[in-house]
Design a protein around this motif. Structure first.
Motif, PDB file in Angstrom:
ATOM      1  N   GLN A  97       0.813  -1.233   0.000  1.00  6.04           N
ATOM      2  CA  GLN A  97       0.000   0.000   0.000  1.00  6.04           C
ATOM      3  C   GLN A  97       0.840   1.274   0.000  1.00  6.04           C
ATOM      4  O   GLN A  97       0.318   2.362  -0.263  1.00  6.04           O
ATOM      5  CB  GLN A  97      -1.019   0.010   1.155  1.00  6.04           C
ATOM      6  N   LEU A  98       2.137   1.147   0.261  1.00  6.14           N
ATOM      7  CA  LEU A  98       3.000   2.338   0.228  1.00  6.14           C
ATOM      8  C   LEU A  98       3.262   2.810  -1.213  1.00  6.14           C
ATOM      9  O   LEU A  98       3.896   3.834  -1.429  1.00  6.14           O
ATOM     10  CB  LEU A  98       4.322   2.070   0.965  1.00  6.14           C
ATOM     11  N   MET A  99       2.765   2.032  -2.208  1.00  3.47           N
ATOM     12  CA  MET A  99       2.856   2.491  -3.606  1.00  3.47           C
ATOM     13  C   MET A  99       1.737   3.480  -3.937  1.00  3.47           C
ATOM     14  O   MET A  99       1.747   4.097  -4.996  1.00  3.47           O
ATOM     15  CB  MET A  99       2.749   1.288  -4.562  1.00  3.47           C
ATOM     16  N   GLN A 100       0.725   3.566  -3.064  1.00  6.30           N
ATOM     17  CA  GLN A 100      -0.422   4.417  -3.393  1.00  6.30           C
ATOM     18  C   GLN A 100      -0.769   5.399  -2.280  1.00  6.30           C
ATOM     19  O   GLN A 100      -1.807   6.061  -2.341  1.00  6.30           O
ATOM     20  CB  GLN A 100      -1.649   3.551  -3.731  1.00  6.30           C
ATOM     21  N   ASP A 101       0.078   5.464  -1.248  1.00  4.45           N
ATOM     22  CA  ASP A 101      -0.256   6.349  -0.128  1.00  4.45           C
ATOM     23  C   ASP A 101       0.045   7.812  -0.470  1.00  4.45           C
ATOM     24  O   ASP A 101       0.699   8.111  -1.466  1.00  4.45           O
ATOM     25  CB  ASP A 101       0.533   5.929   1.129  1.00  4.45           C
ATOM     26  N   ARG A 102      -0.496   8.673   0.345  1.00  6.38           N
ATOM     27  CA  ARG A 102      -0.170  10.095   0.191  1.00  6.38           C
ATOM     28  C   ARG A 102       0.985  10.384   1.128  1.00  6.38           C
ATOM     29  O   ARG A 102       0.853  10.283   2.353  1.00  6.38           O
ATOM     30  CB  ARG A 102      -1.377  10.947   0.584  1.00  6.38           C
ATOM     31  N   GLU A 103       2.092  10.725   0.556  1.00  6.86           N
ATOM     32  CA  GLU A 103       3.286  10.943   1.384  1.00  6.86           C
ATOM     33  C   GLU A 103       3.238  12.328   2.010  1.00  6.86           C
ATOM     34  O   GLU A 103       2.859  13.299   1.361  1.00  6.86           O
ATOM     35  CB  GLU A 103       4.536  10.764   0.516  1.00  6.86           C
ATOM     36  N   ARG A 104       3.586  12.380   3.266  1.00  3.75           N
ATOM     37  CA  ARG A 104       3.522  13.664   3.988  1.00  3.75           C
ATOM     38  C   ARG A 104       4.897  14.051   4.516  1.00  3.75           C
ATOM     39  O   ARG A 104       5.687  13.184   4.884  1.00  3.75           O
ATOM     40  CB  ARG A 104       2.543  13.540   5.167  1.00  3.75           C
ATOM     41  N   VAL A 108       9.494   9.748   1.986  1.00  3.77           N
ATOM     42  CA  VAL A 108       9.191   8.828   0.894  1.00  3.77           C
ATOM     43  C   VAL A 108       8.894   7.450   1.479  1.00  3.77           C
ATOM     44  O   VAL A 108       9.678   6.927   2.272  1.00  3.77           O
ATOM     45  CB  VAL A 108      10.372   8.749  -0.096  1.00  3.77           C
ATOM     46  N   THR A 109       7.771   6.915   1.114  1.00  6.46           N
ATOM     47  CA  THR A 109       7.385   5.574   1.585  1.00  6.46           C
ATOM     48  C   THR A 109       7.328   4.651   0.385  1.00  6.46           C
ATOM     49  O   THR A 109       6.903   5.057  -0.693  1.00  6.46           O
ATOM     50  CB  THR A 109       6.006   5.611   2.255  1.00  6.46           C
ATOM     51  N   TYR A 110       7.750   3.423   0.537  1.00  7.44           N
ATOM     52  CA  TYR A 110       7.796   2.547  -0.637  1.00  7.44           C
ATOM     53  C   TYR A 110       7.608   1.075  -0.280  1.00  7.44           C
ATOM     54  O   TYR A 110       7.911   0.636   0.825  1.00  7.44           O
ATOM     55  CB  TYR A 110       9.110   2.737  -1.408  1.00  7.44           C
ATOM     56  N   TRP A 111       7.088   0.371  -1.291  1.00  8.86           N
ATOM     57  CA  TRP A 111       7.021  -1.102  -1.216  1.00  8.86           C
ATOM     58  C   TRP A 111       8.385  -1.618  -1.637  1.00  8.86           C
ATOM     59  O   TRP A 111       9.019  -1.056  -2.528  1.00  8.86           O
ATOM     60  CB  TRP A 111       5.935  -1.594  -2.189  1.00  8.86           C
ATOM     61  N   ILE A 282       9.234   0.411  -5.053  1.00  7.18           N
ATOM     62  CA  ILE A 282       8.376   1.393  -5.744  1.00  7.18           C
ATOM     63  C   ILE A 282       7.710   2.281  -4.709  1.00  7.18           C
ATOM     64  O   ILE A 282       7.082   1.792  -3.761  1.00  7.18           O
ATOM     65  CB  ILE A 282       7.293   0.683  -6.591  1.00  7.18           C
ATOM     66  N   SER A 283       7.854   3.588  -4.893  1.00  9.42           N
ATOM     67  CA  SER A 283       7.278   4.502  -3.911  1.00  9.42           C
ATOM     68  C   SER A 283       5.931   5.074  -4.355  1.00  9.42           C
ATOM     69  O   SER A 283       5.142   5.507  -3.518  1.00  9.42           O
ATOM     70  CB  SER A 283       8.245   5.651  -3.632  1.00  9.42           C
ATOM     71  N   ASN A 284       5.670   5.049  -5.678  1.00  7.16           N
ATOM     72  CA  ASN A 284       4.407   5.668  -6.110  1.00  7.16           C
ATOM     73  C   ASN A 284       4.017   5.181  -7.502  1.00  7.16           C
ATOM     74  O   ASN A 284       4.882   4.935  -8.346  1.00  7.16           O
ATOM     75  CB  ASN A 284       4.563   7.194  -6.131  1.00  7.16           C
TER      76      ASN A 284
HETATM   77 CA   LIG Z   1       4.614   6.086  -1.201  1.00  8.20          CA
END
Ligand SMILES: [Ca+2]
Length: 575
Positions: A97-104, A108-111, A282-284
């Motif tokens: 789910q970190l491929m589709q989250d809104r990063e704040r 950077v969040t990633y799978w 993948i982050s996004n």
């Molecule tokens: Ca992300």
């Protein structure tokens, strides 16, 4: 009055288009001298980021890192393997789910996948993105990779909720080596090959971890082929969508699938002594698209967890793909972008209303019937030799007259295939019948060389080239040889005197030579006497003349007597 109203509508629509943008309104209240009426317009939902609506499935199971926890390094710092992935620790986990989250806050969040510990076994991972809804791509798909973009990957799409898949684009640092395809760039495509599935090397070369992280599917570049620079002429593109269904379908999908085939290497070779630096992250994933609502809805909302068009124009269904109950007087049609710039709504009409009573039968019938289990309206009793749901086809044995419109009474022309020469009485779209062997012509009423017509085309028995009659025989209408008496056979090739048999000459119509001679012996003096005693005037008597004529000829009477009586014996046979 009507003209004024039409003009008013035109001005109103253009104002609306300028204020609202094209295709944003499905209907507007129109005020005329007669009162207010709703005007329907072709409409579509806005393009939006579809990231938050997608369901992500990652395969194979267990490919996501952290279970059990593991260490990894990066291509930048290959010998500093202090990073850890631990699925049980929210701070160290890298779930899909970190491929589709809104990063704040710039975080950077990633799978992330497992590392390539099992090298040389390939490190493969599939990411399936499902919407359970038909979408139309409106811009570039963008996938952001951390720690390097894959050396090889494929993007696929499905139009049927993941039942079947087709390639969308291939990516490799060496397209020829990886996929057997010459590398291409989307910007080199033209109008004639805009929907070609290409392999590109633009996004797979190692550019360093700080370099470009994005892999694109270039939707916008393909749109620009038709809409021009900066997509200034979207009407041209929309008109293309109407005329070329394949082009529109190319940008339509229900699911996407990323097949990751080889991770970033950071160099030419895989370093077997440090496999912890090879993995995918993948982050996004950005998928800008709009709901496909067949130009019958301007809104698309989440209902029971699934996107759904808010259908107008008396349509219903997830994609507004059919008419509502009670509005099936006409056949459902998608709205159209044509004519530009406002298109046509193709509204479903209420059964029994005047606008709905004209079933669409191209003037060949005025009766329609609704077939419930097929959910279609079909014409009944098509006239003028037409058939089909809209009387749009020609009956068996007829073909389409392409020089007239579909609603012309003479739209279907009889094939008129020759019954003897053709296999059946059907013909193709241009009126050509299907001919039997040896037969030719549009209607199959002519013979090919080597054939003669006799209740259809029969192969020649004899001719003047290959099947010549021999031994002085003559070919009669390609059907048989007329042989000299001494010869027989299809081509007069056999002598009657073969094999030492005794040949009988003068056999004529079954009468033997002695019998004929005897008859002439008696008849000649008698006839001479009879005719000689009378006033000898030229008159005609019938007489059979050898050698080759079977018809009765006439000649001068005296001459005939002379001829008959000088004949000793007939020399040839003419049978
Ligand atoms: Ca992300």
């Amino acid at each position: 009055m009507l003209e004024r109203a039409t003009f008013f509508l035109f001005v109103l629509l253009h104002t609306l288009v300028q204020v609202q943008g094209q295709y944003e309104l499905c209907k507007s209240l129109l005020t005329t001298d007669e009162g207010s009426v709703w005007e329907q317009h072709a409409c579509q939902p806005k393009a939006q980021s579809m990231k938050e609506f997608m369901r992500i499935r990652v395969e194979p199971p267990g490919i996501t890192c952290g279970n059990p926890p593991e260490r990894f390094c990066t291509l930048e710092n290959p010998y500093l393997c202090s990073d850890e992935c631990d699925a049980s620790n929210p701070d160290l986990a890298h779930p899909p789910q970190l491929m589709q989250d809104r990063e704040r806050g710039g975080l950077v969040t990633y799978w992330q996948t497992q590392t390539w510990r099992r090298y040389p076994e390939p490190l493969l991972a599939n990411i399936t993105l499902s919407w359970n809804k038909s979408l139309e791509l409106t811009d570039d798909i963008e996938i952001t990779f951390e720690y390097g973009r894959p050396t090889a990957m494929a993007l696929e799409k499905s139009l049927d909720y993941g039942h079947t898949w087709q390639p969308y684009q291939f990516y490799a640092d060496d397209c020829l080596d990886m996929f057997g395809m010459a590398p291409q760039r989307a910007r080199d495509l033209t109008a004639s090959n805009a929907t070609r599935v290409i392999c590109t090397e633009l996004y797979s070369r190692w550019v360093g971890a700080k370099g470009d992280k994005v892999v694109r599917f270039e939707g916008r570049t393909r749109f620009a082929i038709f809409a021009g620079h900066r997509l200034r002429d979207m009407d041209s593109l929309r008109a293309r969508f109407e005329s070329n269904k394949g082009l529109r379908d190319f940008f339509t999908f229900t699911d996407l699938r990323l097949r990751l085939l080889k991770p970033a290497l950071g160099g030419t070779y895989v370093q077997r002594d440090n496999l912890l630096k090879y993995f995918y992250a993948i982050s996004n994933i950005e998928v800008p698209a709009r709901c496909k609502c067949n130009l019958h809805a301007s809104q698309c909302v989440l209902m029971d967890g699934t996107l759904q068009c808010v259908c107008e124009h008396n349509t219903t269904g997830q994609d507004c793909q059919r008419c509502k109950k009670g509005f099936k007087a006409k056949i459902w049609k998608a709205g159209s972008y044509l004519p530009t710039p406002i298109g046509t709504p193709n509204t479903c009409a209420q059964a029994g209303t005047s606008s709905g009573s004209n079933c669409e039968c191209h003037g060949h019938s005025n009766r329609c019937s609704f077939i419930d289990y097929l959910n279609i309206v079909t014409c009944v009793s098509c006239k003028h030799n037409t058939r089909g749901q809209n009387c749009q086809h020609c009956r068996m044995g007829f073909y389409r007259n392409s020089s007239v419109e579909l609603d012309d009474e003479s739209v279907c022309v009889e094939c008129g295939c020759n019954q003897m020469g053709s296999l059946h009485d059907r013909c193709n779209d241009t009126g050509f019948c299907q001919c039997k062997e040896g037969t030719t012509g549009i209607k199959c009423d002519e013979c090919l060389p080597g054939y003669y017509w006799k209740q259809g085309c029969q192969p020649n028995v004899c001719d003047e080239e290959l099947l010549m009659c021999q031994n002085g025989g003559t070919c009669h209408q390609n059907q048989r040889c007329i042989c000299p008496h001494e010869f027989k056979g299809v081509l007069c090739q056999h002598s009657r005197c073969e094999d030492g048999k005794k040949c009988i000459h003068g056999d004529h119509n079954g009468a033997s030579v002695p019998a004929l001679s005897l008859a002439l012996l008696v008849l000649c003096p008698l006839l001479t006497l009879l005719l000689g005693s009378a006033v000898l005037r030229p008159e005609t008597v019938p007489v059979f003349l050898p050698p080759s004529h079977t018809s009765t000829h006439t000649c001068d009477g005296a001459l005939a007597i002379t001829l008959l009586c000088t004949l000793k014996e007939p020399r040839t046979s003419w049978t």
